[in-house]
Design an enzyme around this catalytic site. Structure first.
Site, mmCIF file in Angstrom:
data_model
loop_
_atom_site.group_PDB
_atom_site.id
_atom_site.type_symbol
_atom_site.label_atom_id
_atom_site.label_comp_id
_atom_site.label_asym_id
_atom_site.label_seq_id
_atom_site.Cartn_x
_atom_site.Cartn_y
_atom_site.Cartn_z
ATOM 1 N N GLU A 1 12.070 -7.367 31.016
ATOM 2 C CA GLU A 1 12.620 -8.672 30.684
ATOM 3 C C GLU A 1 14.186 -8.412 30.777
ATOM 4 O O GLU A 1 14.651 -7.542 30.439
ATOM 5 C CB GLU A 1 12.286 -9.122 28.986
ATOM 6 N N HIS B 1 10.616 -15.705 27.177
ATOM 7 C CA HIS B 1 10.403 -14.878 25.794
ATOM 8 C C HIS B 1 11.210 -16.204 24.810
ATOM 9 O O HIS B 1 12.210 -15.972 24.254
ATOM 10 C CB HIS B 1 11.192 -13.871 25.856
ATOM 11 N N ARG C 1 4.346 -9.057 22.787
ATOM 12 C CA ARG C 1 5.255 -8.170 23.640
ATOM 13 C C ARG C 1 4.584 -7.826 24.739
ATOM 14 O O ARG C 1 3.510 -7.712 25.063
ATOM 15 C CB ARG C 1 5.718 -6.774 22.780
#
Length: 325
Positions: free
Chosen positions: A271, A290, A242
Site C-alpha cells: 500500500e 484502505h 490487512r
C-alpha cells in the site's frame, strides 16, 4: 515543564487543544508520513509519540526506540498495531495503545458497501453509464448482478466488527451467517443466529466471505491457493483486514481463472497499491484505498481516543487501550 510529544501528522484542532493542556506538541505538517530521518531526529527528546498508525510512522522497531531514550508511550490512531515491536517496547517500558471500539460500526458499513458494490456491479455499471454505453438496445441480462439478501455470509474473525457485520447481515438482509474464529462466541450465536464452523466448511458453504482477522503470525496469508479452491465459483470475497492476510497472487489467479466470482478489497499486500497490479484491471473487483474508518466523525473520535490514551500515560494513569498486555 510539560512532557514533549511528537505527532507524525497534523492533529485536528479540537484534539490538539485537549493535548496542549498537558503536553508540548510538535507535529509533522508535510504530505504523507514523516520521513524516517526526520522522525528519528524529532523523537530524541520526546516522551510521547502520536501517530496515525503504520501508514504514518512505519515500523516501531529497535532502531526507532534507540533514538528515543525518554519515550514512554506510543499512541496509534488505529485499531491495528502490527507495526509495533511489542517485545522491544516492553523491554524499554514503552507503552503502546490503539483505538478500538470507536470504528466498529463504520468499518462494518464498509464491509457491506463492498459486498453490495461487488454483487450488484456498482462501480462497473457506474462507468457503463458515464461512458455512454447504456443504450435503448442494452441487453439487461448482460449486466445482471447477484442477490445479497437471503444468501449465506461467512465471517472469518468474529471480533466486535465481525459481530456488527453479522447483525447487518441477519437483520438487514436476512442472510444465514457462518463464522470462524479462534474462540467460539455463544453470545453472538444467540443474538444474531450465527453458526460456528471450521474454516473449510465456511469456505465451501458461503456465498459471500468477509475476512476480518487481525494480522498475526497465525493469520499471515490465512487465505491462499487452497482456500480459494474451496470457495464456490459464485463466491464473492471481501477483505477489510490487512493485505498480508491474503496470498495476493493466489487471489489474482483465482479471479483470472474463474475460481471465484469477484472480490471487494480495502487492503492490499503493498500500500498504496502498485498501479500495475492486475487486480486494478478487473471489472469484477471493487477496490478502495484502505478507508475502513475514513469518515470525518469516526476519524475525529479515533484521534481523540488516541490523545486520551497518550495523556493518561504521561500523567501517570493507566491508558484506556493498552496493547500487548
Amino acid at each position: 515543564m510539560k512532557p514533549k510529544i511528537y505527532s507524525t501528522y497534523s492533529i485536528p484542532d479540537q484534539v490538539k487543544d485537549y493535548m496542549a493542556q498537558y503536553c508540548d506538541i510538535r507535529e509533522w505538517h508535510g504530505d504523507g508520513r514523516t520521513p524516517r530521518d526526520i522522525l528519528l531526529e524529532e523523537i530524541a527528546d520526546v516522551e510521547g509519540l502520536y501517530t496515525g498508525g503504520s501508514s504514518m510512522v512505519g515500523r516501531i522497531d529497535e532502531e526507532l526506540l534507540n533514538h528515543a531514550p525518554h519515550l514512554k508511550v506510543i499512541s496509534n490512531v488505529s485499531v491495528g498495531y502490527n507495526n509495533f515491536d511489542v517485545d522491544a517496547m516492553t523491554k524499554r517500558n514503552v507503552i503502546g495503545t490503539n483505538t478500538p471500539y470507536v470504528l466498529d460500526e463504520t468499518v462494518a458499513d464498509l464491509a457491506f458497501a463492498l459486498i453490495l458494490s461487488t454483487a450488484r456491479r456498482i462501480t462497473e455499471l457506474d462507468r457503463f453509464v458515464k461512458e455512454g454505453s447504456w443504450k435503448p438496445t442494452t441487453n439487461y441480462r448482460e449486466i445482471y448482478g447477484k442477490d445479497v439478501h437471503s444468501t449465506t455470509l461467512g465471517i472469518i474473525g468474529m471480533g466486535r466488527i465481525g459481530e456488527a457485520i453479522a447483525r447487518r447481515a441477519k437483520f438487514g438482509f436476512n442472510m444465514d451467517v457462518l463464522y470462524f474464529n479462534r474462540n467460539r462466541k455463544p453470545e453472538a450465536e444467540e443474538k444474531y443466529g450465527t453458526e460456528y464452523c471450521d474454516l473449510t466448511s465456511l469456505l465451501t458453504r458461503a456465498d459471500y466471505i468477509v475476512l476480518m482477522t487481525p494480522l498475526t503470525s497465525e493469520t499471515f496469508q490465512i487465505i491462499g491457493k487452497e482456500e480459494f479452491k474451496l470457495m464456490k465459483k459464485s463466491a464473492v470475497f471481501i477483505n477489510i483486514s490487512r493485505g498480508q492476510t491474503v496470498d495476493e497472487q493466489a487471489l489474482i489467479h483465482a479471479l483470472q481463472n474463474g475460481e471465484i466470482h469477484g472480490a471487494g478489497l480495502d487492503v492490499f499486500e503493498k500500500e498504496p497499491v502498485d498501479p500495475t497490479n492486475p487486480l486494478l484491471q478487473m471489472s469484477n473487483v471493487v477496490t478502495v484505498p484502505h478507508i475502513g474508518s475514513a469518515t470525518a466523525r469516526t476519524e475525529a473520535a479515533m484521534a481523540m481516543r488516541a490523545a486520551e490514551n497518550l495523556v493518561a500515560v504521561l500523567t501517570g494513569k493507566e491508558p484506556i487501550d493498552p496493547v500487548g498486555k
